[in-house]
Design an enzyme around this catalytic site. Structure first.
Site, PDB file in Angstrom:
ATOM      1  N   HIS A  32       0.822  -1.221   0.000  1.00 11.57           N
ATOM      2  CA  HIS A  32       0.000   0.000   0.000  1.00 11.57           C
ATOM      3  C   HIS A  32       0.853   1.267   0.000  1.00 11.57           C
ATOM      4  O   HIS A  32       0.704   2.114  -0.865  1.00 11.57           O
ATOM      5  CB  HIS A  32      -0.935  -0.012   1.208  1.00 11.57           C
ATOM      6  CG  HIS A  32      -1.706   1.243   1.394  1.00 11.57           C
ATOM      7  ND1 HIS A  32      -2.611   1.686   0.455  1.00 11.57           N
ATOM      8  CD2 HIS A  32      -1.706   2.155   2.376  1.00 11.57           C
ATOM      9  CE1 HIS A  32      -3.132   2.835   0.870  1.00 11.57           C
ATOM     10  NE2 HIS A  32      -2.601   3.132   2.034  1.00 11.57           N
ATOM     11  N   ASP A  53      -4.648  -0.958   5.171  1.00 17.61           N
ATOM     12  CA  ASP A  53      -4.742  -0.941   3.711  1.00 17.61           C
ATOM     13  C   ASP A  53      -3.701  -1.861   3.102  1.00 17.61           C
ATOM     14  O   ASP A  53      -2.619  -2.040   3.637  1.00 17.61           O
ATOM     15  CB  ASP A  53      -4.499   0.472   3.171  1.00 17.61           C
ATOM     16  CG  ASP A  53      -5.722   1.360   3.324  1.00 17.61           C
ATOM     17  OD1 ASP A  53      -6.833   0.821   3.455  1.00 17.61           O
ATOM     18  OD2 ASP A  53      -5.554   2.588   3.292  1.00 17.61           O
ATOM     19  N   GLU A  78      -8.790  -3.224   7.290  1.00 21.08           N
ATOM     20  CA  GLU A  78      -9.318  -1.862   7.200  1.00 21.08           C
ATOM     21  C   GLU A  78     -10.278  -1.828   6.017  1.00 21.08           C
ATOM     22  O   GLU A  78     -10.062  -2.508   5.013  1.00 21.08           O
ATOM     23  CB  GLU A  78      -8.140  -0.901   6.989  1.00 21.08           C
ATOM     24  CG  GLU A  78      -8.513   0.557   6.973  1.00 21.08           C
ATOM     25  CD  GLU A  78      -8.964   1.049   5.615  1.00 21.08           C
ATOM     26  OE1 GLU A  78      -9.754   1.997   5.599  1.00 21.08           O
ATOM     27  OE2 GLU A  78      -8.554   0.510   4.598  1.00 21.08           O
TER      28      GLU A  78
END
Length: 91
Positions: A32, A53, A78
């Site tokens: 990410h 993420d 998340e």
């Protein structure tokens, strides 16, 4: 705080740490942002994957998440954009 800091241990991705109580923790590259990781936690024959993420799509400066095939009992992730479709970056 000092007592807690003394217990901190840095791990490399794909390096498994086994805590004295038997819990095993393995970080994997999440893709990410630079340094993002997701964690596979195992204990007593069960496991959890925990992540903020992550990205499975390579970006201009980052590769995709690199995780072996896991079969966790639970996944915690998340989900800010869990129901959102992003526009394609392809031109």
């Amino acid at each position: 705080v000092e007592s807690a800091i003394e217990k901190v241990r840095a791990l490399m991705v794909h390096e498994t740490a086994t805590l004295p109580c038997g819990i095993r923790v393995t970080p994997y590259y999440a893709g990410h942002v630079l340094g993002a990781a997701l964690f596979h936690v195992e204990y007593g024959g069960e496991s959890v994957v925990y992540t903020g993420d992550y990205s499975m799509t390579p970006d201009r400066h980052l590769g995709p998440a690199r995780v072996p095939r896991l079969n966790p009992d639970v996944v915690i992730s998340e989900s800010t954009y869990g129901a959102h479709f992003h526009a394609s970056k392809k031109k």
